[in-house]
Write a protein that holds these residues in place. Structure first.
Motif, PDB file in Angstrom:
ATOM      1  N   ILE A 134       0.853  -1.209  -0.122  1.00  0.00           N
ATOM      2  CA  ILE A 134       0.015  -0.072   0.030  1.00  0.00           C
ATOM      3  C   ILE A 134       1.003   1.150  -0.107  1.00  0.00           C
ATOM      4  CG2 ILE A 134      -1.560   1.348   1.197  1.00  0.00           C
ATOM      5  CD1 ILE A 134      -2.756  -1.397   2.288  1.00  0.00           C
ATOM      6  N   ILE A 135       1.711   1.172   0.679  1.00  0.00           N
ATOM      7  CA  ILE A 135       2.758   2.431   0.980  1.00  0.00           C
ATOM      8  C   ILE A 135       3.566   2.812  -0.437  1.00  0.00           C
ATOM      9  CG2 ILE A 135       4.995   3.303   2.056  1.00  0.00           C
ATOM     10  CD1 ILE A 135       3.993   1.917   4.614  1.00  0.00           C
ATOM     11  N   ILE A 136       3.998   1.606  -1.147  1.00  0.00           N
ATOM     12  CA  ILE A 136       4.749   1.578  -2.291  1.00  0.00           C
ATOM     13  C   ILE A 136       3.894   2.146  -3.522  1.00  0.00           C
ATOM     14  CG2 ILE A 136       5.678   0.442  -4.280  1.00  0.00           C
ATOM     15  CD1 ILE A 136       7.032  -1.379  -2.274  1.00  0.00           C
ATOM     16  N   CYS A 137       2.658   1.733  -3.358  1.00  0.00           N
ATOM     17  CA  CYS A 137       1.534   2.308  -4.310  1.00  0.00           C
ATOM     18  C   CYS A 137       1.210   3.659  -4.294  1.00  0.00           C
ATOM     19  CB  CYS A 137       0.220   1.618  -4.521  1.00  0.00           C
ATOM     20  SG  CYS A 137       0.334  -0.411  -5.019  1.00  0.00           S
ATOM     21  N   PHE A 138       1.122   4.230  -3.129  1.00  0.00           N
ATOM     22  CA  PHE A 138       1.047   5.606  -2.603  1.00  0.00           C
ATOM     23  C   PHE A 138       2.293   6.318  -3.118  1.00  0.00           C
ATOM     24  CE2 PHE A 138       1.310   8.975   0.337  1.00  0.00           C
ATOM     25  CZ  PHE A 138       0.241   9.748   0.006  1.00  0.00           C
ATOM     26  N   LEU A 139       3.389   5.939  -2.739  1.00  0.00           N
ATOM     27  CA  LEU A 139       4.689   6.608  -3.045  1.00  0.00           C
ATOM     28  C   LEU A 139       4.750   6.702  -4.761  1.00  0.00           C
ATOM     29  CD1 LEU A 139       7.150   5.404  -0.448  1.00  0.00           C
ATOM     30  CD2 LEU A 139       6.130   7.440  -0.402  1.00  0.00           C
ATOM     31  N   LEU A 140       4.559   5.690  -5.294  1.00  0.00           N
ATOM     32  CA  LEU A 140       4.684   5.772  -6.844  1.00  0.00           C
ATOM     33  C   LEU A 140       3.533   6.814  -7.447  1.00  0.00           C
ATOM     34  CD1 LEU A 140       4.985   1.932  -7.900  1.00  0.00           C
ATOM     35  CD2 LEU A 140       6.824   3.655  -8.033  1.00  0.00           C
ATOM     36  N   TRP A 141       2.442   6.893  -6.789  1.00  0.00           N
ATOM     37  CA  TRP A 141       1.436   7.672  -7.139  1.00  0.00           C
ATOM     38  C   TRP A 141       1.941   9.225  -7.071  1.00  0.00           C
ATOM     39  CZ3 TRP A 141      -1.319  11.739  -4.911  1.00  0.00           C
ATOM     40  CH2 TRP A 141      -2.383  12.246  -5.503  1.00  0.00           C
ATOM     41  N   ILE A 142       2.589   9.386  -5.955  1.00  0.00           N
ATOM     42  CA  ILE A 142       3.248  10.802  -5.528  1.00  0.00           C
ATOM     43  C   ILE A 142       4.382  11.182  -6.625  1.00  0.00           C
ATOM     44  CG2 ILE A 142       4.420  12.178  -3.938  1.00  0.00           C
ATOM     45  CD1 ILE A 142       2.761  10.863  -1.723  1.00  0.00           C
ATOM     46  N   PHE A 143       5.376   9.964  -6.649  1.00  0.00           N
ATOM     47  CA  PHE A 143       6.404  10.188  -7.679  1.00  0.00           C
ATOM     48  C   PHE A 143       6.120  10.520  -9.132  1.00  0.00           C
ATOM     49  CE2 PHE A 143       9.533   8.073 -10.840  1.00  0.00           C
ATOM     50  CZ  PHE A 143      10.418   8.973 -10.438  1.00  0.00           C
ATOM     51  N   VAL A 144       5.196   9.838  -9.489  1.00  0.00           N
ATOM     52  CA  VAL A 144       4.802  10.223 -11.062  1.00  0.00           C
ATOM     53  C   VAL A 144       3.911  11.505 -11.056  1.00  0.00           C
ATOM     54  CG1 VAL A 144       3.434   9.420 -12.610  1.00  0.00           C
ATOM     55  CG2 VAL A 144       4.950   7.768 -11.543  1.00  0.00           C
ATOM     56  N   THR A 145       3.412  11.809 -10.136  1.00  0.00           N
ATOM     57  CA  THR A 145       2.640  13.030 -10.109  1.00  0.00           C
ATOM     58  C   THR A 145       3.441  14.436 -10.200  1.00  0.00           C
ATOM     59  OG1 THR A 145       0.650  12.103  -8.917  1.00  0.00           O
ATOM     60  CG2 THR A 145       0.992  14.545  -9.056  1.00  0.00           C
ATOM     61  N   VAL A 146       4.565  14.037  -9.255  1.00  0.00           N
ATOM     62  CA  VAL A 146       5.614  15.210  -9.062  1.00  0.00           C
ATOM     63  C   VAL A 146       6.417  15.513 -10.184  1.00  0.00           C
ATOM     64  CG1 VAL A 146       7.528  16.205  -7.847  1.00  0.00           C
ATOM     65  CG2 VAL A 146       5.408  15.179  -6.690  1.00  0.00           C
ATOM     66  N   GLU A 147       6.829  14.098 -10.840  1.00  0.00           N
ATOM     67  CA  GLU A 147       7.775  13.804 -12.126  1.00  0.00           C
ATOM     68  C   GLU A 147       6.963  14.674 -13.294  1.00  0.00           C
ATOM     69  OE1 GLU A 147       9.769  10.096 -14.006  1.00  0.00           O
ATOM     70  OE2 GLU A 147       7.817  10.077 -13.643  1.00  0.00           O
ATOM     71  N   LEU A 148       5.840  14.531 -13.468  1.00  0.00           N
ATOM     72  CA  LEU A 148       4.987  14.942 -14.371  1.00  0.00           C
ATOM     73  C   LEU A 148       4.742  16.761 -14.586  1.00  0.00           C
ATOM     74  CD1 LEU A 148       3.157  11.995 -15.545  1.00  0.00           C
ATOM     75  CD2 LEU A 148       5.568  12.841 -16.583  1.00  0.00           C
ATOM     76  N   VAL A 149       4.609  17.115 -13.547  1.00  0.00           N
ATOM     77  CA  VAL A 149       4.426  18.428 -13.316  1.00  0.00           C
ATOM     78  C   VAL A 149       5.140  19.482 -14.100  1.00  0.00           C
ATOM     79  CG1 VAL A 149       4.692  20.456 -11.731  1.00  0.00           C
ATOM     80  CG2 VAL A 149       3.674  18.441 -10.676  1.00  0.00           C
TER      81      VAL A 149
END
Length: 322
Positions: A134-149
């Motif tokens: 669950i933590i990994i899925c959440f962190l990946l979501w944050i990572f990609v969201t920030v990465e694509l800003v």
């Protein structure tokens, strides 16, 4: 030297007929498949494992991706004219790319999980704990969201003149913004979100095959691991077959914008357009992972179907024994 006057304008035909058809197919098939899987997990599966969390996250991500496609179908069906304003253009393009790369990273997590299962089926690695998943899925979501800003600085609607008429189009990321800056950013995304995950999945596939050979040679286990191995191989095949043409043509498309608009330029633009729905097709194909993984998901889902559910579940269970 080639000139625009001697070129056949195939891009309008590719967009109006090919993209509208392919996006519609991906949307319909992906919507049915992912909704079926999500419903099966929510209403049928009582005991969740780490792999179920990664797969559920993958399906939700794929569902979000395909929900961006109807607006683009309407746009291309109306000669690429965009009717929904600046905000929706930026949001839809951003949301599509965000969920595309989330899907890629979740597939990578699934490959790692299957490899760890084969490596030592009696040991639960930290990566395979439900809380960690669950933590990994959440962190990946944050990572990609920030990465694509930074993509917001490139994408947006564009005014074009066609037969003295002014039209607004929501152009793809590779066709918007400064070409030089866009190429650097595109290469970064290609390396971080495609090449590195591909290498990880290739490593998992190779190591899984090696573990299987060792298990068979030593005959120290009666557990069958063909399904996890097939899953890892299938993920690599999907990567190579669906995502490679898209990333290669995207970078070539951006690089072509640095030069003159020749016939080759138009051909590259059309070629890139052809690869886009092929990449998005993964969102319609991914639901087969749920049926290949087993974990009694198929049996539970089939048992809920009226009339033929019990028979399908028993037949599937019998095949899995051999």
């Amino acid at each position: 030297m080639e000139t625009n006057e001697t070129c056949t304008d195939i891009n309008s035909h590719v967009e109006k007929y090919y993209l509208t058809t392919m996006y519609s197919i991906v949307f319909i098939v992906g919507l049915i498949g992912n909704l079926t899987v999500i419903s099966g997990y929510v209403f049928c599966l009582k005991k969740w494992k780490c792999s179920n969390i990664y797969l559920f996250s993958l399906s939700v991500t794929d569902l979000f991706l395909i929900c961006t496609l109807p607006m683009f179908v309407i746009q291309y069906a109306n000669d690429s004219e965009w009717f929904y304003g600046d905000i929706w253009c930026k949001f839809n393009r951003y949301f599509l790319n965000c969920n595309l790369y989330l899907s890629v990273l979740y597939l990578t997590c699934i490959s790692i999980d299957r490899y760890l299962l084969v490596r030592n089926p009696t040991n639960l690695y930290r990566f395979q704990e439900k809380q960690t998943a669950i933590i990994i899925c959440f962190l990946l979501w944050i990572f990609v969201t920030v990465e694509l800003v930074p993509m917001f600085t490139f994408i947006g609607p564009k005014n074009i003149t066609d037969n003295d008429d002014l039209a607004v189009v929501c152009v793809d990321y590779a066709s918007s913004g400064n070409a030089g800056d866009s190429l650097v950013y595109s290469m970064f995304l290609t390396i971080v979100d495609f090449i590195i995950p591909l290498c990880i999945m290739g490593y998992c596939s190779t190591k899984t095959a090696k573990c299987l050979r060792e298990i068979r040679a030593q005959r120290r286990s009666t557990i069958k691991f063909e399904k996890p191995h097939r899953l890892v191989i299938l993920a690599v095949v999907i990567f190579l077959g669906l995502f490679t043409p898209y990333h290669v043509m995207r970078n070539i498309r951006i690089a072509s914008r640095l030069g003159k608009k020749t016939c080759t330029y138009r051909g590259i633009k059309a070629g890139y357009a052809i690869t886009r729905p092929i990449a998005y097709l993964s969102s319609a194909i991914n639901p087969i992972f749920y049926f290949m993984l087993g974990d009694r998901f198929r049996e539970t889902l089939f048992s809920k179907l009226p009339f033929i559910g019990q028979r399908l579940a028993s037949e599937t269970s019998s095949r899995d024994k051999y």
